[in-house]
Each structure stands twice: as structure tokens, then as C-alpha cells.
Design a protein around this motif. Structure first.
Motif, PDB file in Angstrom:
ATOM      1  N   LEU A 193       0.814  -1.212   0.000  1.00  0.00           N
ATOM      2  CA  LEU A 193       0.000   0.000   0.000  1.00  0.00           C
ATOM      3  C   LEU A 193       0.851   1.268   0.000  1.00  0.00           C
ATOM      4  O   LEU A 193       0.587   2.183  -0.799  1.00  0.00           O
ATOM      5  N   VAL A 226       2.044   1.650  -3.431  1.00  0.00           N
ATOM      6  CA  VAL A 226       0.955   2.110  -4.305  1.00  0.00           C
ATOM      7  C   VAL A 226       0.813   3.623  -4.184  1.00  0.00           C
ATOM      8  O   VAL A 226       0.664   4.336  -5.181  1.00  0.00           O
ATOM      9  N   TYR A 280      -6.196  -3.233  -4.427  1.00  0.00           N
ATOM     10  CA  TYR A 280      -5.518  -1.957  -4.658  1.00  0.00           C
ATOM     11  C   TYR A 280      -5.694  -1.443  -6.092  1.00  0.00           C
ATOM     12  O   TYR A 280      -5.090  -0.442  -6.463  1.00  0.00           O
TER      13      TYR A 280
END
Length: 283
Positions: A208, A211, A240
Motif C-alpha cells: 500500500l 501504491v 488496490y
């Protein structure tokens, strides 16, 4: 190798050539892909794009689409994390300069490794490595090949285990970017940044943050992934909203026994997805 081959991949998007540490030239790799009936291959050599032109020319001749890529070795708290970049602009000066810096770091690392081997009475000259490394990106697999040729070990795996792998006596860490720096390098050059073979390191808690730093895809199908890994990373990719890529990480039988070109991969539609995202990134 722990993964299980995909049944009918149309595109193998993780392949290495003699431009870095693979055993086939870009043209030979495309010829092999054509014989297998692959619709597309990704040329993802380490820290170099020198194989792109030859591969693209062969692809046009043999009707195999070439996804131009790169693989960057990055470091997260001492753990090696590989970032794949697809369709970055080869004309980007910052991109070119950073790749040149990384290749110089590779060359300096090899000299240090040879020095440590010499201290162990394993005497290999830099010229022997250069004779093996046909491309501009030199790495430990080239040292391993010479160790096999000289009879110090029987296999490349043995060379890594006994001499040059992580924790081995002649191991030397090399210049690395952070994952965020690797992602940014690819993105600023207009490319698509993908986390390679996440099942190896299983740093799921970091996905994450990456990302948020610009990561756009996860390599789901890979020769080192178990079926459980593949299912897990498909779920994370959906969570995601990341592109699901895949490839064999082909180098050649001597380098990676059992890892066959086209044995892992994705549908052709993924290639189109990546191209569309790269075009959007360059606007």
C-alpha cells in the motif's frame, strides 16, 4: 523454483537477454517466443535498455509484440525488492543517467567480488567476466558462469551458495535505489511501475505505501510463485486496483533450470492494458 506453470499464457512479460544476465540474445529470445506461439514478450533486462531495438526489429519480423521494459533492484531495509518498469521513454535523460550510474555500480561491485574470491584463492580475471557478459549490464550470474567454466563449482546455484550469494564469503552488496526511488524513476520516464515476484519476499504490508508512491501493478504469475501465492496476489491486486502482470523470469536453462520461456505469463489483453496506461502516463 516453486511456482506452477500457467496453462495457456499468451504473453511472457518478464524475460532477460544477453543485454544483462540472460543466455539468449534479444533476437534469439524473440525467435524462441515465436516458435512457442507467444503473442508478446517483455524484455526486462537489469539496468539496461540496450536490447530493446534488436528485440523490436525481430518482433516486427516475426509478429511478436515487444513490451519494452527494465528490471531495477531496489532495497527496503536490507531486503532486495525488484521493480519492473514497462514502456518508459528511452529518451529520458534522467532515466538514462540513472541507469548508467547503476551499471557503473554493478561493474565496481564485480571488481570487489573478484577481490574477495582472490583472497579465497579463487583467481578470476575481470577479462574473463567481460568475455561472458555480452551486454553492458554485468552481474553476479556472469561470475557464476565463469566459476562453473573454471571448474570451481558444478552449477550456477552452487556458485551462489558457496561463493557469491547473499551471506556467502564473496558476497558484496551493490548500489541500490529504494523501491520508492525505483518507482519514481520509472514513472517520471513515462513508464508503468510493477512489483516483481512479491511472493519471494512477502512484504505485503509495504504494498500500500508503494501504491501511494506510484506503484501500478503486481506480478502475479511468476516461476517462484506457488498457486497460493498467485491467488493471494490476485486478491491484493484487485484490492488496490493494480494491473496483474506475469512472466517466467526467463534467463536460460543454465542460469535458471526449469524456468521455461512462456511457462508463466498472462493474456495478451494485459499487454494492451500496460500500453494504454503508459500512453496515459506520458500525456
Amino acid at each position: 523454483m516453486t511456482g506452477k506453470s500457467s496453462r495457456f499464457p499468451e504473453a511472457d512479460l518478464h524475460c532477460h537477454t544477453t543485454s544483462s544476465d540472460g543466455l539468449l540474445t534479444p533476437r534469439e529470445l524473440v525467435q524462441a517466443a515465436s516458435k512457442l506461439g507467444l503473442k508478446a514478450v517483455g524484455i526486462t533486462d537489469h539496468d539496461t535498455i540496450s536490447g530493446w531495438n534488436e528485440a523490436v526489429a525481430a518482433g516486427e519480423e516475426l509478429d511478436v509484440e515487444i513490451l519494452r521494459g527494465i528490471e531495477l533492484n531496489t532495497d527496503w531495509n536490507g531486503i532486495e525488492v525488484h521493480i519492473l518498469g514497462y514502456e518508459p521513454s528511452g529518451e529520458s535523460i534522467p532515466f538514462q543517467e540513472k541507469l548508467r550510474e547503476l551499471r557503473e555500480g554493478r561493474s565496481n561491485r564485480i571488481i570487489k567480488i573478484l577481490g574477495r574470491l582472490h583472497d579465497m584463492n579463487v583467481k578470476i580475471a575481470p577479462e574473463e567476466i567481460k568475455a561472458i557478459a555480452q551486454g553492458e549490464s554485468i552481474g553476479r550470474p556472469h561470475v557464476a558462469q565463469v566459476l562453473v567454466q573454471r571448474g570451481y563449482v558444478e552449477t550456477i546455484k552452487e556458485a551462489f551458495d558457496q561463493y557469491i550469494g547473499t551471506g556467502a564469503p564473496a558476497y558484496v552488496p551493490h548500489l541500490k535505489l529504494t523501491p520508492e526511488e525505483g518507482i519514481n524513476l520509472i514513472r517520471t520516464a513515462g513508464g508503468v511501475a510493477v512489483l516483481a515476484h512479491p511472493g519471494i519476499n512477502q512484504l505485503d504490508h509495504q504494498i500500500l505505501p508503494w501504491v501511494k508512491a506510484g506503484l501500478q501493478g503486481i506480478e502475479v504469475s511468476h516461476s517462484d510463485h506457488t498457486p497460493e501465492d498467485e491467488q493471494h496476489y490476485r486478491s491484493l491486486a484487485k484490492l488496490y486496483r493494480l494491473i496483474m502482470t506475469g512472466g517466467s523470469d526467463f534467463h536460460g536453462e543454465e542460469c535458471k533450470p526449469g524456468v521455461k520461456l512462456g511457462g508463466w505469463g498472462v493474456s495478451y489483453e494485459v499487454t494492451e492494458e500496460i500500453r494504454e496506461l503508459a500512453i496515459t502516463s506520458k500525456r
